[in-house]
Motif scaffolding. Structure first.
Motif, PDB file in Angstrom:
ATOM      1  N   TYR A 186       0.819  -1.213   0.000  1.00 35.00           N
ATOM      2  CA  TYR A 186       0.000   0.000   0.000  1.00 35.00           C
ATOM      3  C   TYR A 186       0.854   1.264   0.000  1.00 35.00           C
ATOM      4  O   TYR A 186       0.610   2.198  -0.781  1.00 35.00           O
ATOM      5  N   TYR A 234      -7.589   1.391  -6.260  1.00 37.33           N
ATOM      6  CA  TYR A 234      -6.914   0.609  -5.218  1.00 37.33           C
ATOM      7  C   TYR A 234      -6.769   1.422  -3.935  1.00 37.33           C
ATOM      8  O   TYR A 234      -7.091   0.941  -2.832  1.00 37.33           O
ATOM      9  N   TYR A 236      -8.446   4.032  -3.015  1.00 37.70           N
ATOM     10  CA  TYR A 236      -9.765   4.328  -2.442  1.00 37.70           C
ATOM     11  C   TYR A 236     -10.295   3.134  -1.654  1.00 37.70           C
ATOM     12  O   TYR A 236     -10.813   3.293  -0.544  1.00 37.70           O
ATOM     13  N   LEU A 237     -10.148   1.948  -2.217  1.00 34.63           N
ATOM     14  CA  LEU A 237     -10.627   0.750  -1.527  1.00 34.63           C
ATOM     15  C   LEU A 237      -9.847   0.501  -0.235  1.00 34.63           C
ATOM     16  O   LEU A 237     -10.417   0.073   0.770  1.00 34.63           O
ATOM     17  N   LYS A 238      -8.542   0.787  -0.278  1.00 42.36           N
ATOM     18  CA  LYS A 238      -7.705   0.555   0.899  1.00 42.36           C
ATOM     19  C   LYS A 238      -7.920   1.625   1.964  1.00 42.36           C
ATOM     20  O   LYS A 238      -8.178   1.318   3.132  1.00 42.36           O
ATOM     21  N   GLY A 240     -10.157   4.344   1.870  1.00 39.84           N
ATOM     22  CA  GLY A 240     -11.525   4.800   2.074  1.00 39.84           C
ATOM     23  C   GLY A 240     -12.464   3.730   2.597  1.00 39.84           C
ATOM     24  O   GLY A 240     -13.305   3.991   3.461  1.00 39.84           O
ATOM     25  N   LYS A 241     -12.318   2.531   2.083  1.00 36.16           N
ATOM     26  CA  LYS A 241     -13.208   1.436   2.451  1.00 36.16           C
ATOM     27  C   LYS A 241     -12.597   0.454   3.448  1.00 36.16           C
ATOM     28  O   LYS A 241     -13.283  -0.447   3.931  1.00 36.16           O
ATOM     29  N   GLY A 242     -11.303   0.613   3.731  1.00 36.70           N
ATOM     30  CA  GLY A 242     -10.649  -0.275   4.678  1.00 36.70           C
ATOM     31  C   GLY A 242     -10.463  -1.691   4.166  1.00 36.70           C
ATOM     32  O   GLY A 242     -10.280  -2.629   4.938  1.00 36.70           O
ATOM     33  N   MET A 243     -10.483  -1.858   2.849  1.00 35.24           N
ATOM     34  CA  MET A 243     -10.324  -3.187   2.263  1.00 35.24           C
ATOM     35  C   MET A 243      -8.872  -3.652   2.397  1.00 35.24           C
ATOM     36  O   MET A 243      -7.936  -2.861   2.328  1.00 35.24           O
ATOM     37  N   HIS A 244      -8.681  -4.950   2.623  1.00 32.86           N
ATOM     38  CA  HIS A 244      -7.337  -5.497   2.699  1.00 32.86           C
ATOM     39  C   HIS A 244      -7.410  -6.997   2.405  1.00 32.86           C
ATOM     40  O   HIS A 244      -8.488  -7.540   2.177  1.00 32.86           O
TER      41      HIS A 244
END
Length: 277
Positions: A186, A234, A236-238, A240-244
């Motif tokens: 990241y 990528y 934004y998902l990491k 902003g959305k906390g995706m991992h």
């Protein structure tokens, strides 16, 4: 010699400005106060040089330098930096500061590298060549960051598979833990994306000068914006959305494959990226 010295100082200011924008981008995503503080002082340094140049132009022309397009651009960039410093110090509105400095950097780049403002054709050609060099260098550095990020994501998938299958061998212990691999993948994209943005800004400025009949559907140009878009998704998902996890690593690997396609294939189809052919 004096004009060349002033030009070099302008170019150095652009580099410092680019670093400041990069740090503001890091703070924009991660609320990194240290990055914000360093970015602020670098921006203050840029403002100091801008102010000195502005006073120099006033003394040199005997008037307030806003009567020509390029004088107006410089004053506009100075106003943007001044407002950014005031907003950062007084209002603490980080989103406005970051996006204002993206615009300010664009204006400064146009003013510094546009050859129309210089009387010497030799200096104009040299500046355009240096603009192209900086554009390519920043693009390659961003691709380098994406490449290492890809390696971290690849290692993440290998480690994830080993853990899932309970393969407790030496390979498992030699690869770092999943959270660390995910974090550094990241961070490298956080570095690569703003560098790519700045590279595109400078590349469009070069194309505007040297390729007046540029086709905006050029394969290389479209490919670069696609790369920027997918890495922005990528981030934004990491952030902003906390995706991992595995899904994000797969997206990062797919993003890097698009980088490779853009670097090797679209360069062959480009009408003006002739140095890749």
């Amino acid at each position: 010699m004096g004009d060349l010295y002033i030009t070099r100082l302008h170019e150095g200011t652009i580099v410092i400005y680019a670093v400041s924008v990069l740090l503001y981008f890091i703070d924009f995503l991660n609320r990194n106060r240290m990055a914000n503080k360093v970015a602020f002082w670098l921006l203050a340094f840029v403002w100091g040089f801008q102010t000195i140049f502005l006073l120099y132009y006033m003394f040199d022309t005997g008037r307030f330098p806003v009567l020509t397009l390029f004088e107006g651009l410089y004053f506009y960039a100075w106003v943007l930096v001044t407002l950014s410093l005031a907003i950062n110090k007084l209002l603490k509105v980080d989103f406005i500061v970051f996006f204002t400095n993206i615009l300010g950097f664009m204006i400064m780049a146009i003013h510094t590298f546009a050859p129309v403002q210089y009387d010497s054709n030799v200096m104009s050609d040299q500046l355009v060549s240096e603009l192209l060099l900086i554009h390519i260098t920043m693009a390659i550095l961003s691709y380098g960051a994406f490449s290492i990020s890809f390696v971290f994501s690849l290692l993440y998938l290998i480690q994830y598979d080993l853990l899932k299958r309970k393969k407790w061998g030496k390979l498992l212990w030699r690869i770092s833990d999943l959270s660390r691999l995910d974090y550094w993948s990241y961070i490298l994209n956080v570095v690569g994306v703003p560098m790519l943005i700045l590279s595109l800004i400078l590349g469009l400025q070069w194309a505007w000068i040297k390729v007046p009949d540029l086709a905006w559907y050029d394969a290389k140009l479209l490919g670069s914006f696609i790369v920027l878009a997918i890495y922005s998704i990528y981030l934004y998902l990491k952030a902003g959305k906390g995706m991992h996890g595995k899904s994000l690593s797969l997206l990062n690997i797919a993003s890097f494959l698009i980088v490779l396609i853009n670097f090797f294939l679209s360069g062959k189809l480009s009408s003006f990226h002739f140095w890749y052919q």
